[in-house]
Each structure stands twice: as C-alpha cells, then as structure tokens.
Design an enzyme around this catalytic site. Sequence first.
Site, PDB file in Angstrom:
ATOM      1  N   LYS A  47     -14.559 -28.939  -7.179  1.00 31.68           N
ATOM      2  CA  LYS A  47     -13.396 -28.928  -8.078  1.00 31.68           C
ATOM      3  C   LYS A  47     -12.744 -27.549  -8.083  1.00 31.68           C
ATOM      4  O   LYS A  47     -11.517 -27.426  -8.073  1.00 31.68           O
ATOM      5  CB  LYS A  47     -13.838 -29.325  -9.488  1.00 31.68           C
ATOM      6  CG  LYS A  47     -12.667 -29.525 -10.442  1.00 31.68           C
ATOM      7  CD  LYS A  47     -13.100 -30.172 -11.745  1.00 31.68           C
ATOM      8  CE  LYS A  47     -11.926 -30.317 -12.696  1.00 31.68           C
ATOM      9  NZ  LYS A  47     -12.250 -31.104 -13.880  1.00 31.68           N
ATOM     10  N   ASP A  48     -13.578 -26.497  -8.084  1.00 34.19           N
ATOM     11  CA  ASP A  48     -13.032 -25.141  -8.038  1.00 34.19           C
ATOM     12  C   ASP A  48     -12.287 -24.892  -6.725  1.00 34.19           C
ATOM     13  O   ASP A  48     -11.247 -24.241  -6.711  1.00 34.19           O
ATOM     14  CB  ASP A  48     -14.151 -24.102  -8.208  1.00 34.19           C
ATOM     15  CG  ASP A  48     -14.530 -23.932  -9.676  1.00 34.19           C
ATOM     16  OD1 ASP A  48     -13.788 -24.436 -10.544  1.00 34.19           O
ATOM     17  OD2 ASP A  48     -15.565 -23.294  -9.953  1.00 34.19           O
TER      18      ASP A  48
ATOM     19  N   SER B 137     -21.046 -23.349 -20.124  1.00 36.86           N
ATOM     20  CA  SER B 137     -19.633 -23.432 -20.469  1.00 36.86           C
ATOM     21  C   SER B 137     -19.436 -24.221 -21.749  1.00 36.86           C
ATOM     22  O   SER B 137     -20.180 -25.166 -22.039  1.00 36.86           O
ATOM     23  CB  SER B 137     -18.862 -24.129 -19.351  1.00 36.86           C
ATOM     24  OG  SER B 137     -18.865 -23.358 -18.186  1.00 36.86           O
TER      25      SER B 137
ATOM     26  N   HIS C 241     -23.785 -17.878 -18.738  1.00 34.57           N
ATOM     27  CA  HIS C 241     -24.887 -18.737 -18.301  1.00 34.57           C
ATOM     28  C   HIS C 241     -26.005 -18.837 -19.328  1.00 34.57           C
ATOM     29  O   HIS C 241     -26.916 -19.642 -19.174  1.00 34.57           O
ATOM     30  CB  HIS C 241     -25.403 -18.252 -16.932  1.00 34.57           C
ATOM     31  CG  HIS C 241     -24.521 -18.664 -15.796  1.00 34.57           C
ATOM     32  ND1 HIS C 241     -24.989 -19.206 -14.633  1.00 34.57           N
ATOM     33  CD2 HIS C 241     -23.179 -18.644 -15.671  1.00 34.57           C
ATOM     34  CE1 HIS C 241     -23.979 -19.496 -13.831  1.00 34.57           C
ATOM     35  NE2 HIS C 241     -22.867 -19.143 -14.442  1.00 34.57           N
TER      36      HIS C 241
ATOM     37  N   GLU D  80       6.107  -4.180 -16.241  1.00 33.20           N
ATOM     38  CA  GLU D  80       5.870  -5.417 -15.515  1.00 33.20           C
ATOM     39  C   GLU D  80       5.785  -6.564 -16.513  1.00 33.20           C
ATOM     40  O   GLU D  80       5.438  -6.368 -17.681  1.00 33.20           O
ATOM     41  CB  GLU D  80       4.546  -5.307 -14.737  1.00 33.20           C
ATOM     42  CG  GLU D  80       4.639  -4.362 -13.547  1.00 33.20           C
ATOM     43  CD  GLU D  80       5.379  -4.966 -12.384  1.00 33.20           C
ATOM     44  OE1 GLU D  80       6.619  -4.943 -12.404  1.00 33.20           O
ATOM     45  OE2 GLU D  80       4.738  -5.472 -11.459  1.00 33.20           O
TER      46      GLU D  80
END
Lengths: 186, 418
Positions: free
Chosen positions: B241-242, B217, B213, B285
């Site tokens: 959107k998220d 972004s 922040h 894994e």
Amino acid sequence: MAKSKSTTNATSAPEGQKSRRDFIVVASYAMGAVGAGAFAWPLVDQMNPAADTLALASIEVDVSKISEGQSITLKWRGKPIFIRHRTKSEIAEAAEVATADLRDPEDDGLRVQKPEYLVVLGVCTHLGCVPLGQKVGEVRGEYDGWFCPCHGSHYDSSGRIRKGPAPTNLEVPPYTFLSDQVIRIG
Amino acid sequence: MSEKQFSNPAVRWIDHRLPIFSFLNHEANEYPTPKNLNYFWNFGSLAGISLVVMIITGIALSMSYTAHVDYAFESVERIMRDVNHGWLLRYIHMNGASFFFIVVFIHIFRGLYYGSYKAPRELLWILGVVILLLMMATAFMGYVLPWGQMSFWGATVITNLFSAIPGVGEAIVTWLWGGFSVDNPTLNRFFSLHFLLPFVIVGVVVLHLVALHRFGSNNPLGIDTKGPQDTLPFHPYYTIKDFFGLSVFLTFFAAAVFFFPNFMGHPDNYIPANALQTPAHIVPEWYFLPFYAILRAVPDKLGGVLAMFGAIAVLFILPWLDRSPVRSGRFRPIFKIFFWLLLADCVLLGYIGAMPAEGLYVLVGRLATVWYFVHFLVILPVLSVIETPRPLPQSISKPIFTGGGAMAGAAAAPKEKV
C-alpha cells in the site's frame, strides 16, 4: 508475493505453471529497478567532469618562444605539461637508443610530431609526482631527461623510463600543430 | 526480542550474534498494524522517503556548491547549466522541500483529525513537532544558500526576528550573523547547519519510529487494537500500500520537477543578492506563509515573534489541551466541524501571508490568527467537557452498532464499512 498460497482461482495457477500474478510481480520489480536506476544514474554522473570543465580541457601554446635547450611547464587539465625544445644532441641521443632494450619500448619518432619539440605529461608514471629537470640546474637524471625525486625514476630525453620503479614512459598527450608555431593540447 | 529461526545459515549465524534480521523481521515484516488504515496513513512513509530524497540530492548538490558570497549564486547557476544532470538534482531538491512540507502537513492534519496525539502517543506527537521545527530551520537555511535576493532578504528578516528579544536581542542577532549584517560568515554557517540538521532529523525520526512501534499506529476509528483479528502484518499488506501511494506521490512530484519546477519559487531569487536594495514585495516560501501571517498580524515586534513561535509551541501541549477520551474525529460531531474550520483557517492564513500587509488583509489576518489560538486554547479544552461523542465500535473487527457484543461469536461478521 509469488510464493503466497492463494486459494482463489483468479490468482493461482496449477502447480509448476506461472500465474498472471507472477507476471505482474516480475513486471513491477523490473519497472521499479528501471526507476531506481534512472534516479541513481544522475547522482553518479554528476560527479563526472561538468560542461565548463570539459570546455577548458584544451589549451593553445605558442612554441616559437621556447629557445633551443629550454623547457616550459604548462598546466593542462590540472596537470603539468612539459614542452622541451630539444637540442640536436638530445634528439640524436634519443634516436640512438636501442628501442627493444627499453622497459617500455617506444621509438622516439613515435613520441614526437616535430623532433625538436617534445611534449609530455609531467607526471611520473610510478605514483604521480612531478619529475625534476625543467629548470636550469635541476637534476635531470642519468639520461639527460627528467628525474623523479620521490622514488628515483630516470627518464631520458624522449621522456622514456630508463631506470627506477616507474613502469611506463611519460605520457604523450594528444596535441596537434595548428601552425608551425602554435600547438593545441587536448 | 524473540529470535526467529532463519533458513539461511549465514543469516542465522549473524542474527544469533547481531539480531538485526530478527529486529527487521519484527518491526518491518510481522509488525502488527491495524487493518483499517486509510490512505492518510501513507503520509508517514512518504515523509520518510522525502527526507531520504532530500538528503541524497542534497549531498550530490553540495559537491558542486560553493558557500561564499562571491561564488554561491554562480555555483548554483553552474549546477543548473554545466554540472551533469545538475538541473535535475537541483529541481528535485528545490521541489522536494515543498513536497516534503505538503506531505508533512497532511500527516499532521491526519494526526489532528484522528486524535493521534492522545495517550499513549503524546511523545510520538511531540517528537513529530520537533521534526517540524527542525524541518523549518533546515528549509529556511537551505533557501539562503543560492544567495539570490529572496535568500538574502529572507535571511535578514528571519534572523532579525531574534532582535525582538528584550535586552539580549541585538547581541543574539550579531552572534547569528557573525558580523553586522547577513554576510559571508552567515552564509558559511547556514551551509554547515543546513548539512547537519537533516541528519539530526533522521535521529529524531528514529525516535519517532521507536515511539510509534511501542503502541503501533492509531487508526481511523481511534480505538485500540484488541488482538490479531484487528491487525495485519506490515508486510506485504502495508508495504504494497505504501508503494502504491509512493507511485502516486512520485507522479505528482515528477510532474512538478519536469513541467513547472519554478511554480512554487520566486523569480526574485534568480537575481543575485544585493545588500543595498530590498525587493518590493518579499514573502517567504509558501510553507511558511501561515506563520508569516501570524507574525504580521500582531502590531508589536516582540508580540508578533512570540505569536509565531507560539503557533508551533501550542502543538507541543496539544495532548493536554484536548482531554476528550475519544481519539477519532469520526465520533466527535462538534470537534469535526471545528477541525475543518481550523484547516480552512490555516489555508486562509497562508493566503493572507502571501498578500501585502495592508487594508482588509490586515484585519482578516488578525481574525484568522485569533481563531487559530482560540481553536487550540479554548475550543478544544471546552469541547473535551461539553461534547457528547457518538458510540464507539467495540473493536476494529466488529461492525459499529452491535449493542452489547451480540455478534461476538459470529465468525463471519461482515467487514465494517465506515
């Protein structure tokens, strides 16, 4: 979003009316709430007794081995169960009491299935201590039953509260006689 | 921080004394976000949500788990069979680990392609690499807890990595084990740390967000925002959107949990741990496979361990290896080719990691390992010098090819299509 000042015809509705967008918003929130609830419930319910815990929730006891005047203590669902083979005098004593005068009025006949065997949960109804009176020589209180050493509750030979802070009688667990000798608790 | 005037008097009273509402409004509501973010920018929030899901289901599972060699395996089976919804919680937790890594790997490659690690976001990137390391440690220790064959031998092999350290290696491994082999003390401490580390991750995530922040972004064009015309408020534009991305993610996640929950696991881990017999073919894994391939590629114990940790370490110095001033791969024609080669190389390493270490697999694994390091240590620094980037757009709001700001005054400038 419902409050957004949209200017296009596709989404706005005349003043005071619901638009299709309002419907979508409400439907989305409702669906989201259902989804969140569906995820939350398993998280809460996993703390309830598991299947193997429930499978061990009943026990069977052969009471014929308890001689008159003797008590045994068993563990059932993590708590003590008192089974007392009562003497004639204890039965008579419990039956004679004027039920209406008791703090938690309950007739002795309703607390036993066979008068000689009293089955109660050995948990004081005050704050959960285990009352004394099971072993020979222990204090049995002023009414020939049990005495809780934590805060001084006296129970009689029917497990009823007679004196002290406890509000109710010792609880009678659900049990059935499978035969004359064997009872199943739970 | 500027105080916002809230209409609710109770909120205003609290906010004046504890500006939590101003903070949230500033960082999650108004927060100006580049308006051209594509769906690759969903994966940060998806990673955060995955972490929360893992912590919540993990806390629930820990209520029924027993960290003792004699009871661990059975307590997990009890969770699967007897605990209410235990199968669901465990499958969410188990597959959640895989999905968390899928999301984080996409998040990392997003950053690699769009140059999100470049100034002024170097610390943001480094904190992200720290989170990756913590995730790997947490996932590894979590995999040990069911105390199956793969748990036990995975723990044995991975802790033995430290024995490669010259001089003190053996002492360190004994210290990690709390004994002379992987045993009850090891299981106990792994459970303790597996519980602790996710909360450490939460702490680093908070720092990651603070760093994010600070400058906001990055975006697909890789150029700085130049004012309000380039940004949108985070809410509702990116919250919605998220959420949409989340619903797509949850569809895949739920499909895995309900229809093929063991697809990404190993059947051997449903065999209780046996210290006297190693399974014929042990593999970690899937999310560790590329690193495992690098470990095996080097025919030297210490060298292999160093190469494996080096594969992560190189990410720490990435902002200083790639000196190109252009962030986004979109404007770097040669970089773009090498980016896709790197991605293919990582997938190849993952494949090699799953294969037995013999024959052609060894050779291919070595070449792929060399390529991985060559990409970061040679190609990126060289490209920074020799590559000619394509011209950058003036700003996010302006079309790409408007030489010299000819359309600067045009209010109705068409939205850029890239």
